[in-house]
Write a protein that holds these residues in place. Sequence first.
Motif, mmCIF file in Angstrom:
data_model
loop_
_atom_site.group_PDB
_atom_site.id
_atom_site.type_symbol
_atom_site.label_atom_id
_atom_site.label_comp_id
_atom_site.label_asym_id
_atom_site.label_seq_id
_atom_site.Cartn_x
_atom_site.Cartn_y
_atom_site.Cartn_z
ATOM 1 N N ILE A 71 0.845 -1.206 0.000
ATOM 2 C CA ILE A 71 0.000 0.000 0.000
ATOM 3 C C ILE A 71 0.877 1.251 0.000
ATOM 4 N N GLU A 72 1.939 1.201 0.757
ATOM 5 C CA GLU A 72 2.851 2.358 0.780
ATOM 6 C C GLU A 72 3.452 2.589 -0.615
ATOM 7 N N ALA A 73 3.892 1.504 -1.239
ATOM 8 C CA ALA A 73 4.494 1.629 -2.578
ATOM 9 C C ALA A 73 3.456 2.179 -3.562
ATOM 10 N N CYS A 94 -20.134 -1.985 -4.694
ATOM 11 C CA CYS A 94 -20.389 -0.553 -4.811
ATOM 12 C C CYS A 94 -19.621 0.228 -3.755
ATOM 13 N N GLU A 95 -19.440 -0.378 -2.590
ATOM 14 C CA GLU A 95 -18.725 0.309 -1.521
ATOM 15 C C GLU A 95 -17.277 0.536 -1.933
ATOM 16 N N ALA A 96 -16.665 -0.472 -2.572
ATOM 17 C CA ALA A 96 -15.292 -0.318 -3.041
ATOM 18 C C ALA A 96 -15.244 0.724 -4.165
ATOM 19 N N ILE A 97 -16.242 0.706 -5.024
ATOM 20 C CA ILE A 97 -16.303 1.675 -6.132
ATOM 21 C C ILE A 97 -16.380 3.094 -5.573
ATOM 22 N N SER A 98 -17.223 3.249 -4.559
ATOM 23 C CA SER A 98 -17.373 4.563 -3.946
ATOM 24 C C SER A 98 -16.027 5.046 -3.394
ATOM 25 N N GLY A 99 -15.307 4.137 -2.744
ATOM 26 C CA GLY A 99 -13.975 4.479 -2.220
ATOM 27 C C GLY A 99 -13.018 4.828 -3.345
ATOM 28 N N ILE A 101 -13.744 6.096 -6.194
ATOM 29 C CA ILE A 101 -14.082 7.418 -6.750
ATOM 30 C C ILE A 101 -13.527 8.522 -5.848
ATOM 31 N N GLN A 102 -13.656 8.308 -4.547
ATOM 32 C CA GLN A 102 -13.102 9.309 -3.633
ATOM 33 C C GLN A 102 -11.580 9.418 -3.804
ATOM 34 N N LEU A 103 -10.928 8.273 -3.950
ATOM 35 C CA LEU A 103 -9.469 8.272 -4.156
ATOM 36 C C LEU A 103 -9.129 9.011 -5.454
ATOM 37 N N GLU A 418 -11.433 -2.190 1.870
ATOM 38 C CA GLU A 418 -10.373 -1.859 2.836
ATOM 39 C C GLU A 418 -9.112 -1.371 2.137
ATOM 40 N N ILE A 419 -8.781 -2.023 1.037
ATOM 41 C CA ILE A 419 -7.554 -1.650 0.319
ATOM 42 C C ILE A 419 -7.645 -0.197 -0.150
ATOM 43 N N VAL A 420 -8.790 0.151 -0.714
ATOM 44 C CA VAL A 420 -8.962 1.522 -1.207
ATOM 45 C C VAL A 420 -8.901 2.516 -0.056
ATOM 46 N N LYS A 421 -9.505 2.149 1.041
ATOM 47 C CA LYS A 421 -9.503 3.030 2.206
ATOM 48 C C LYS A 421 -8.072 3.235 2.720
ATOM 49 N N ASP A 422 -7.338 2.133 2.852
ATOM 50 C CA ASP A 422 -5.950 2.215 3.324
ATOM 51 C C ASP A 422 -5.110 3.061 2.372
ATOM 52 N N LEU A 423 -5.355 2.837 1.106
ATOM 53 C CA LEU A 423 -4.592 3.553 0.087
ATOM 54 C C LEU A 423 -4.869 5.062 0.170
ATOM 55 N N THR A 424 -6.122 5.391 0.352
ATOM 56 C CA THR A 424 -6.497 6.806 0.453
ATOM 57 C C THR A 424 -5.849 7.435 1.686
#
Lengths: 434, 572
Positions: A71-73, A94-99, A101-103, A418-424
């Motif tokens: 995730i850091e990389a 859809c929840e991952a998609i929403s994340g 889009i925010q990213l 979770e991945i998208v959230k962590d990444l953001t």
Amino acid sequence: MPVIKDAVCSLCGSLCDDITVTVEDNKITKIENACILGHSKFVGMFEHDRIETPMIRKDGELVSVSYEEAIEAAAKILVSSRRTLSYGWCSTSCEAISGAIQLAEETGSIIDSTANVCHGPSALAAQEKGSPSASLGEIKNRADVIVFWGCNPVHAHPRHMSRYSSFSKGFFTEKGRKARTMAVIDVRKTDTAKLADKYVEIEQGSDLLLVTALRSIVNGHEDVIPETVAGVPKAEIIELAETLKNAKFACIFFGMGVTQSRSKYKNGDAMSSLISDLNQHTKAVMIGMRGHYNVTGFGQVATWETGFPMAIDFAKGYPYYNPGETGANDLLVREEPDAAIIAAADAGAHFPQKAVRHLARIPVIQIDPYANPTTELADVVIPSAIVGIEAEGTAYRMDAISLHMKKLIDSKFKTDEEIVKDLTEKVRELKRGA
Amino acid sequence: MSEILIKNASVCDPAQGINCETMDICVRDGKIVDSVSGNAKVIDAEGRLTMAGGFDGHTHSAGKINVGRFINPNDARKNLVPGLSGQVARTEKTRAQVGYNTPNTYAIGYRYAKLGYTTICEAAIPLLAARHTHEEFKEIPILDKMGLSLFGSNWQVMEYIRDKEPEKLAAYIAWGLKASRGYGVKIVNPGGGEAWGWGKNVSGLYDPVPNFDVTPEEILMGLAEANERLQLPHSVHVHCNNLGKPGNYATTIETMKLFEKVKPSRDRQSLHVTHVQFNAYAGTSWRDFETGAPMVSDYINGANHLTFDLGQVIFGPAVTMTADGPVEYANSRMLHEKWSNQDIELEDASGVVPLFYSPKSFVNAVQWAIGLELALLVKDPWKIMFTTDSPNGGSFVNYPEAFTYLMSAKRREEVISGFSKMALDRMVLPGIDRELDFYELAVMTRGTQSKIYSRPEKGNLKAGSDADIAIYDILPGQIDPATEYQKVKKAFSGAAYTLKDGVVVVKDGEIEATPKGRIYWVNAKVPENIDSTMQKDLDFKFKKYYTVSKSNYMVEDMYLENPVEIGTEGVF
Ligand code: SF4
């Protein structure tokens, strides 16, 4: 031995929600009701080429790392990029998609979905002429005439015909297939066509001609039709038009054979007009045969969050949309992106060569449960849990009805959400530090 | 404990009969209280107009608005009301915004808050597609939300009415509200949605619905009875038959009359008729089309059992979206416009068609006048909710503009002066000189809503109510809305302060904070035995006719952010 009823199959756009799954020792041991495709997804999870751990490419080789390192990389790639393309997101929730889009919004990226290479033109057609549709149960309960145009549900949506269309029995359609007329319009006699009452063989790329001819007949201008149109004899076209007009309730299901053939979105545009014309005589609707189980969901979520269904450019801080300019392939072919996230889709396998060549030149972050040709291009690979099996979340059926997909077994993998959230979070952290 | 003292507020709070009196308002932990400690944060209102947070009781903000966005990407760029429309880049505090009639979810939250609004009611939730509505609700910041569930062409409803099973009908309504997490019963063109399943419509209250052997009148009365039996917080919310057709005022009055015999089971009206502007048309065709507002208002003035909202038209582009499927098809054919349709199995239909209201079109001019005529001819503002039926009559961001029409005859004259003679001949507005004051406006934008939705903690500034408060840059007494309407419009377009649950969400017209609002839904109690026999019928429906299973039909808890469950006791 937990038996989970009414699980949702996360494979195709039919989103069958009547699957019974037996789980023993955190393993799926029995699946009832799913078709062969769905079945193989449920049981085959670990038989396929699963990505086992997060990986980073070092000296040309992908080497295993922790989620944190990956995730850091990935976040570093994103913050140093000036033009990121985020692509895919159709085989996830859809929840991952929403994340995602925010990213994309926070990183000023462009985000696009797999509709870029399948039903994107249907969206353009809807913007031109609207989309006269219905929920699938309307077809089940009412339709006496069903047309499959440029699609092959026998192979792509195996339970579609029994659950929702040709063979299903409903309130006004007790006799099921017996009292229905089923027509298939395609360039070759598919297995679906073999089950039809009428098979109309159309010349490759001439869908628009045929739709236009049908419209002319429906609107009483039979005289302008030449002896053959799109390789179909006039008499056959008249017969088809009469069948549609005399239906109590007609539905045209259209697939990629229509949206990706010559004239592209104009085919959908004309079809929508045909449906509108038919409603002068009877009741008619049209439904796109969406492929990935949640490609419809991407369009829905993106539309309510950004105003647009796909190809959204956040470079200016607000959503900008111009498919043809801001679509994933448009960008890649212009060699514009300097980094890419490919998630829950396989650009490596499905994009044109020129686009793939550019992807090979730029840092690519892949988020996916499975290794695929995109993995070969990726610099950071982040494996994810399989939505609908190892993770819960929302998906939209091809008729825009949303369903909640259950989590059936535990997994060591992080979910896309979770991945998208962590990444953001990581991107924000790096930006704050910068 | 967080405390705020709003000093020197010129308070306009009709629920307490307070008409622009200077006083302080105390807030503690999100509620209005009688007093606060010396540690309270002070907001000096400096004599400015202060009202409870606005409450839009009928708006299309989640669900089929997404179809509107989808087919009109051009709307995203429209910036007809600067500051409240168009493309706005993200900031540290806000997400990116687009749109005018069909803004994205974030823009909806921010823009309502800027207008001083804090609560909205989505006017149409299809049961089967309710999850989608709630997914969008989740992404609308700041506002408290509720939604009305559609029952007017539902097979189970029509069958129970036909078979004279009122108890089961009530049980089904309770279940439907729970499944969709809805707040009340919406009826759109009763029976018409089912007829549209065959490309047809019903023509009035006594036209039989194809295949179901019931009439719109029976559907209305059956649902009203169930609504009262369940003691729901809101009455039935009715979009009448024949919407948008010349001559329909007669059907509208007939529908209103039907409800004279319905006895409300709570302290509220027994009928709410929605966007009456679209249902107050006289004439027999578009050629001799004229206002029917005088007849409708006459009836309403003599009736005490109903409330209504306007559906005021705003000139310019609009997007119509309604569960009235046949109307949308007719609109698209008449206007040569794109058409989206979405029929929902066993339940209802809907459509979306964009259009443009031009002051040069005599029909549009008369439509514009009818909304205002209704508001001005009906004497008691407590019967009226101000709406544009956003975005059917026009986008909610035009509310401040519309307020000037209500408050200033001069402003109306300005608009009317551009109308054709033909338009003027068909309306009565030019002869009306009534001008509303802030008090009446507060009733129509807050007070009525609180009352008709039985939400005593909303729409007023009583101790114990939610600290949803709007302070506008207007000094009552020092401004004459009849002449200084541009100032009125400006002030209402960007509140000096909007507080949501005691949090300053807007300051000087800009977004300060974006807390998440609540979702209100109704869980009505039904005796076990009645519920279980009803469930058997329902199981059959799901097994044979629906394409989703019953368990997957129910909107799961995870889709509701800050849910507030409103329980009611049924009378069985
Ligand atoms: S038809 Fe599609 S959704 Fe249904 S079981 Fe098969 S793969 Fe799954």
